[in-house]
Write an enzyme that holds these catalytic residues in place. Structure first.
Site, PDB file in Angstrom:
ATOM      1  CG  ASP A 160      -0.357  -0.628   2.453  1.00 28.36           C
ATOM      2  OD1 ASP A 160       0.872  -0.548   2.598  1.00 28.36           O
ATOM      3  OD2 ASP A 160      -1.110  -1.186   3.256  1.00 28.36           O
ATOM      4  CG  ASN A 185      -8.785  -1.844  11.569  1.00 25.29           C
ATOM      5  OD1 ASN A 185      -7.849  -2.527  11.164  1.00 25.29           O
ATOM      6  ND2 ASN A 185      -9.222  -0.772  10.933  1.00 25.29           N
ATOM      7  CG  HIS A 203      -5.816  -2.658   8.482  1.00 21.94           C
ATOM      8  ND1 HIS A 203      -5.905  -1.335   8.845  1.00 21.94           N
ATOM      9  CD2 HIS A 203      -4.510  -2.987   8.690  1.00 21.94           C
ATOM     10  CE1 HIS A 203      -4.732  -0.899   9.233  1.00 21.94           C
ATOM     11  NE2 HIS A 203      -3.863  -1.880   9.147  1.00 21.94           N
ATOM     12  CD  GLU A 207      -8.635   0.538   7.422  1.00 17.58           C
ATOM     13  OE1 GLU A 207      -8.521  -0.447   8.184  1.00 17.58           O
ATOM     14  OE2 GLU A 207      -8.027   1.606   7.603  1.00 17.58           O
TER      15      GLU A 207
END
Ligand code: F6R
Length: 248
Positions: free
Chosen positions: A70, A139, A141, A146
């Site tokens: 990313d 979280n 990811h 996400e």
């Protein structure tokens, strides 16, 4: 084969060594292997170990190809927080990877959608990914996929969750953390032949437990790794603590 395989070790350094063992063995077997690489706090020790092994003549990266997971939208490589800048500092400048073989999504591209398609094309052109090395967000990811992202997603522009922005604020020297990034999609990641998930620190113990033992669903993106035929989780004992505490 049962997946994921769990490797629980004592320290962050040992996680790095185990992960480097995988990279070393792969490049020995296939010198032009294609790797997917993460940024963030977790892989720093791995890149240090890769540098050490390169300097010791144990690993040759001259034919390896790498794709990063990313990149932030709108951050230049020389600006704080840039993942291109991170990779140069921690890996590219330290081993014999060829610049033309190291790809990171271009978050400055005028046409971001076209950039996502180009990234997918490049992965296809090199024959797909041999080993994807991943971290996990608190979280759940993977990459910047996400919670709620489709398991079929290809490389795309994504809105970064506020919690993820906060978790990354340390790298931006007080500047605002971008709310958008380009990420390799989960569908793309799942096509890797082998996957290595690195997890360190007690703050990851809860999400690791959920990812490995809760329902497989898009609200915990990493949970889908349980459906991949070849995943190895390398965790330090602090990250694995809740798994170990589970009754059999
Ligand atoms: C970064 C990436 C993210 C990180 C995750 C964990 O390229 O893909 O999924 O792996 O946010 O980050 P750290 O390692 O900083 O806890």
């Amino acid at each position: 084969m049962e997946t994921p395989r769990m490797v629980v070790v004592e320290s962050v350094e040992e996680v790095a060594q185990r992960a480097a063992d995988y990279v070393e063995a792969l490049l020995e077997r296939k010198p032009d292997a294609v790797l997917v690489l993460p940024t963030g706090r977790t892989p720093v020790a791995l890149y240090r170990e890769m540098k050490r092994r390169y300097a010791a003549g144990r690993i040759d990266f001259s034919r390896a190809r790498t794709f990063n997971l990313d990149e932030w939208v709108g951050v230049a490589p020389d600006e704080p927080g840039s993942y291109a800048g991170f990779m140069t500092e921690h890996l590219y400048s330290r081993v014999n990877l060829r610049p033309e073989n190291c790809l990171i999504p271009d978050g400055l591209a005028a046409d971001l959608e076209a950039e996502c398609r180009r990234y997918e094309d490049r992965i296809r052109q090199v024959g797909g990914v041999d080993l994807a090395v991943l971290g996990i967000g608190q979280n759940g990811h993977i990459g910047f996929n996400e919670p709620g992202t489709s398991f079929e997603a290809r490389t795309h522009v994504t809105a970064v969750d506020l919690s993820t922005q906060l978790a990354n604020a340390y790298a931006f020297d007080g500047r605002p953390v971008p709310s958008r990034a380009i990420t390799m999609g989960i569908g793309t990641i799942l096509e890797a032949r082998d996957i290595l998930l690195l997890v360190t620190g007690p703050e990851k113990s809860e999400i690791l437990l959920r990812a490995l033992t809760g329902p497989v669903g898009e609200d915990v993106p990493a949970s889908i790794l349980r459906r991949h035929p070849s995943v190895t989780v390398v965790a330090d004992y602090t990250a694995a603590s809740r798994l170990a505490a589970r009754p059999d």
